[in-house]
Design an enzyme around this catalytic site. Sequence first.
Site, PDB file in Angstrom:
ATOM      1  N   HIS A  72      -1.629   1.627   7.301  1.00  0.00           N
ATOM      2  CA  HIS A  72      -2.048   1.423   5.915  1.00  0.00           C
ATOM      3  C   HIS A  72      -2.068   2.758   5.194  1.00  0.00           C
ATOM      4  O   HIS A  72      -2.588   3.739   5.716  1.00  0.00           O
ATOM      5  CB  HIS A  72      -3.431   0.782   5.867  1.00  0.00           C
ATOM      6  CG  HIS A  72      -3.960   0.602   4.483  1.00  0.00           C
ATOM      7  ND1 HIS A  72      -3.370  -0.242   3.571  1.00  0.00           N
ATOM      8  CD2 HIS A  72      -5.018   1.178   3.844  1.00  0.00           C
ATOM      9  CE1 HIS A  72      -4.050  -0.198   2.445  1.00  0.00           C
ATOM     10  NE2 HIS A  72      -5.043   0.668   2.580  1.00  0.00           N
ATOM     11  N   CYS A 124       0.829  -1.208   0.000  1.00  0.00           N
ATOM     12  CA  CYS A 124       0.000   0.000   0.000  1.00  0.00           C
ATOM     13  C   CYS A 124       0.864   1.258   0.000  1.00  0.00           C
ATOM     14  O   CYS A 124       0.484   2.278  -0.591  1.00  0.00           O
ATOM     15  CB  CYS A 124      -0.960  -0.001   1.182  1.00  0.00           C
ATOM     16  SG  CYS A 124      -0.156  -0.128   2.791  1.00  0.00           S
TER      17      CYS A 124
END
Length: 286
Positions: free
Chosen positions: A233, A59
Amino acid sequence: MTPSRARPAHAIAHSHAVGLYYALTERTELPDPLPAREDPARPPNPPGVAGLRNLGNTCYMNAVLQCLASVPPLAQYFRSGQYVTALRKDCREVATAFAYLLTDMWLGDADCVSPEEFRAALGRLHPDFTKRTQQDAQEFLIYVLNALHEALRKYHQRSGEKRSTQRCCSRGIASETSIITQLFEGQLNYSIMCLKCENCSYRNEVFTVLSLPIPSEYECTLQNHFGDLDGGHYTASCRNSVTQAWYSFDDTRVSEIPAPLVQTSMAYLLFYSWQPFSKATQKCRS
């Protein structure tokens, strides 16, 4: 390389723009989404609005690539093929893979594309990025910019600015330039003058990333951070240069968002420009 950490906001400078255009977000979740299924009844995405597949804790890579793909002059430079004339034969692999990826992202005929070839090319230079471990987005960005600069750099002689002090004279500054230095680098100039003899000494310092507070009165896009010191994230929020709309990119998931939701107090990486960009032109691969 270090795992993602909560840090002060970092400003990524490029040479054209007003405000911050791109944002990254870090959350405590670590999703590994499946490729998005395309709905034949849904209209195609605008050019430049495509998700990126998560290849296993990538990510951080996807968010940075979305931001770079949303810088109009950089995207246009690679999509138009202009980069080919500047390619150096001994290190062209990363730049070529980057150009192919940007072209796929800007075609507008897929909900998401895979950055696997680009990661493999960069991973041959920096093997840590091929591991299935979370990396820091800022570190990844610097490695990408350095790899692209190495592939496209040319020797250039720049004239120094004239100094106001009598004994301070202008001088040439030898450097290597590329589309990367033109868009993403600035230069700090220091001059030190002796109060007795009035002799001057000079020092130039090139920067790409600055750690600094962003005044609240500026209209800008922020990179947000949600998480702890051990990881998180990353997502990206980017303004599309064709539609002028804001989009949230969370790996394969893409959604349009209102401009007021882009700015948050949890900034991590900020991409901003000094002057407004011109509207991007659409060009499809033949």
